[in-house]
Design an enzyme around this catalytic site. Structure first.
Site, short mmCIF file in Angstrom:
data_model
loop_
_atom_site.label_atom_id
_atom_site.label_comp_id
_atom_site.label_asym_id
_atom_site.label_seq_id
_atom_site.Cartn_x
_atom_site.Cartn_y
_atom_site.Cartn_z
N CYS A 33 0.79 -1.19 0.23
CA CYS A 33 -0.05 0.01 0.08
C CYS A 33 0.93 1.30 -0.08
O CYS A 33 0.23 2.24 -0.29
CB CYS A 33 -0.98 -0.01 1.19
N ASN B 166 -10.13 -0.01 -0.86
CA ASN B 166 -8.59 0.15 -0.76
C ASN B 166 -7.97 -0.45 -1.92
O ASN B 166 -7.93 -1.71 -2.13
CB ASN B 166 -8.25 -0.52 0.42
N HIS C 45 -3.53 7.51 1.47
CA HIS C 45 -3.93 6.15 1.31
C HIS C 45 -5.21 5.75 1.48
O HIS C 45 -5.56 6.37 2.84
CB HIS C 45 -2.80 5.12 1.74
O1 UT7 Z 1 -4.02 -0.92 3.36
C1 UT7 Z 1 -3.02 -1.36 4.33
C2 UT7 Z 1 -3.58 -0.81 5.54
N1 UT7 Z 1 -4.70 -1.47 5.98
C3 UT7 Z 1 -5.32 -0.94 7.12
O2 UT7 Z 1 -4.69 -0.04 7.71
C4 UT7 Z 1 -6.37 -1.48 7.75
C5 UT7 Z 1 -6.61 -1.24 8.99
N2 UT7 Z 1 -7.69 -1.91 9.88
C6 UT7 Z 1 -8.93 -1.61 9.76
O3 UT7 Z 1 -9.20 -0.70 8.67
C7 UT7 Z 1 -9.81 -2.24 10.65
O4 UT7 Z 1 -9.40 -2.94 11.56
C8 UT7 Z 1 -10.75 -3.27 9.75
C9 UT7 Z 1 -12.07 -2.39 8.92
C10 UT7 Z 1 -10.26 -4.23 9.25
C11 UT7 Z 1 -11.57 -3.86 10.68
O5 UT7 Z 1 -12.53 -2.88 11.57
P1 UT7 Z 1 -12.61 -3.22 13.21
O6 UT7 Z 1 -13.61 -2.09 13.63
O7 UT7 Z 1 -11.17 -3.08 13.75
O8 UT7 Z 1 -13.14 -4.47 13.52
P2 UT7 Z 1 -12.68 -5.88 14.03
O9 UT7 Z 1 -11.88 -6.49 13.21
O10 UT7 Z 1 -12.55 -5.45 15.45
O11 UT7 Z 1 -14.15 -6.72 14.22
C12 UT7 Z 1 -15.36 -6.13 15.12
C13 UT7 Z 1 -16.23 -7.30 14.76
C14 UT7 Z 1 -15.79 -8.61 14.94
O12 UT7 Z 1 -16.94 -9.50 15.52
P3 UT7 Z 1 -16.77 -9.87 17.22
O13 UT7 Z 1 -15.69 -10.67 17.38
O14 UT7 Z 1 -16.91 -8.47 17.85
O15 UT7 Z 1 -18.20 -10.65 17.36
C15 UT7 Z 1 -15.65 -8.94 13.50
O16 UT7 Z 1 -15.84 -10.58 13.26
O17 UT7 Z 1 -16.95 -7.15 13.33
C16 UT7 Z 1 -16.62 -8.53 12.96
N3 UT7 Z 1 -16.74 -8.36 11.28
C17 UT7 Z 1 -17.60 -8.01 10.46
N4 UT7 Z 1 -18.74 -7.93 10.69
C18 UT7 Z 1 -19.46 -7.82 9.59
C19 UT7 Z 1 -15.32 -8.41 10.74
N5 UT7 Z 1 -15.53 -7.90 9.31
C20 UT7 Z 1 -16.76 -7.92 9.39
C21 UT7 Z 1 -17.79 -7.70 8.22
N6 UT7 Z 1 -18.99 -7.62 8.32
N7 UT7 Z 1 -17.23 -7.51 6.95
#
Ligand code: UT7
Length: 324
Positions: free
Chosen positions: A114, A281, A251
């Protein structure tokens, strides 16, 4: 005399197929609301079957050359940032060079995921200020749809395909902060954190292409701090301050990372180019796509200070400060 790498032209290409968030709900336990709220993404483009990174890169490059009023044979070097090349080798940059008939250009790929476009700009700047090239075509192009695990809702909804390109030209500057062109660059890497974002396959390890794996929340925690820090370093090198920034061209990974970084840099969101709601992204393509969108929509005025910043797999991250 100080030589500066000035942006002469910008262009982009997005594949025809638009994939709305809703489409993922047919096969995954996810929702449009979750994706929008947690990421800011509403839709993304996916390449057609058989459409390659070089196809998209060539179209973006042609648009940038047209915008610059520069012919392909006037380009001295082509640097293409991608983590999703057409082939293991030759480089995608050489494939694009042949298709553009850029006969006078040497060409190579840069792989910093990225942060690839920031790394490629830094390389182009070095070639221009050292006199090894007078015009460099810098491209970011990705087909991330080919390395996604479509059963993993935590990653497959985040990424899109596309390409963007800029033509940089050496120009005489005064050495002051008022010069147009690239004023400063800052690059960083920390390979000890590779498990945060990687692809689990490759030529010399598994002999397969692999799929993308990400520890999103861990990466998220580091992103805003690292981006604000690299932006600060690049600004200081340029001899500028936060208040001098006219536009952030970030980005496009997550709207919460983008707004958190803007807040740390003291800029309102009206001064930040955001394209991720429509594009997702696109890795190394996201900054040149955002530059092209900003130019097309009349956002930048001659003399504006732009801060470009990115972080991704590696980890690799960095920033570029340039005057439009
Ligand atoms: O380009 C390279 C750089 N990339 C980045 O910097 C990405 C950085 N990370 C992020 O943008 C975020 O961490 C994400 C968008 C990937 C995830 O968001 P988050 O707010 O950190 O969510 P999480 O991974 O902590 O997940 C929260 C909940 C989980 O469920 P439980 O464990 O709380 O029951 C996940 O399983 O959301 C769930 N979840 C989803 N639910 C519905 C994860 N993905 C999804 C989804 N739909 N697509």
């Amino acid at each position: 005399m100080t030589v500066r790498a000035v942006v002469r032209g910008v262009g982009h290409y997005l594949p025809e197929r638009v994939v709305e968030n809703e489409e993922f709900t047919r096969t995954l336990d996810t929702s449009d609301e979750w994706i929008r709220a947690r990421t800011g993404i509403e839709r993304r483009h996916f390449a057609a079957r058989g459409e390659t990174t070089s196809d998209m890169a060539t179209r973006a490059a042609r648009n940038a050359l047209g915008d610059a009023g520069v012919k392909a044979d006037e380009i001295d070097a082509i640097i293409l940032a991608t983590a999703t090349p057409d082939l293991t080798f030759p480089s995608t940059a050489t494939i694009v060079q042949a298709r553009l008939e850029a006969r006078n250009a040497f060409a190579f790929d840069v792989q910093a995921v990225c942060a690839g476009f920031i790394y490629a700009l830094a390389n182009a700047n070095a070639l221009l200020v050292s006199g090894q090239a007078r015009r460099v075509l810098v491209i970011g192009a990705e087909t991330f749809s080919r390395i996604l695990d479509f059963s993993d809702r935590a990653t497959c909804v985040l990424f899109g395909d596309g390409a963007g390109a800029v033509v940089l030209e050496a120009d005489a500057g005064s050495g002051s902060t008022q010069d147009r062109g690239i004023l400063a660059v800052d690059l960083n890497a920390d390979g000890s954190q590779r498990d945060l974002l990687y692809v689990d396959g490759g030529v010399s390890s598994t002999g397969t292409v692999g799929v993308l794996k990400m520890l999103g929340p861990e990466l998220f925690k580091q992103a805003v701090n690292k981006l604000a820090e690299t932006a600060g370093t690049a600004l200081a090198r340029a001899g500028l301050q936060q208040g001098d920034i006219d536009w952030i061209v970030p980005h496009q990974a997550n709207i919460r990372i983008i707004s958190g970084t803007a807040k740390k840099l003291g800029l309102p969101m009206e001064r930040v180019i955001v394209t991720l709601h429509d594009q997702g992204n696109t890795s190394a393509a996201s900054i040149p796509l955002a530059l092209s969108w900003g130019k097309e929509n009349g956002k930048f005025s001659r003399g504006d200070v732009l801060l470009l910043e990115a972080i991704g797999g590696g980890l690799a991250w960095g920033a570029v400060v340039l005057r439009w």
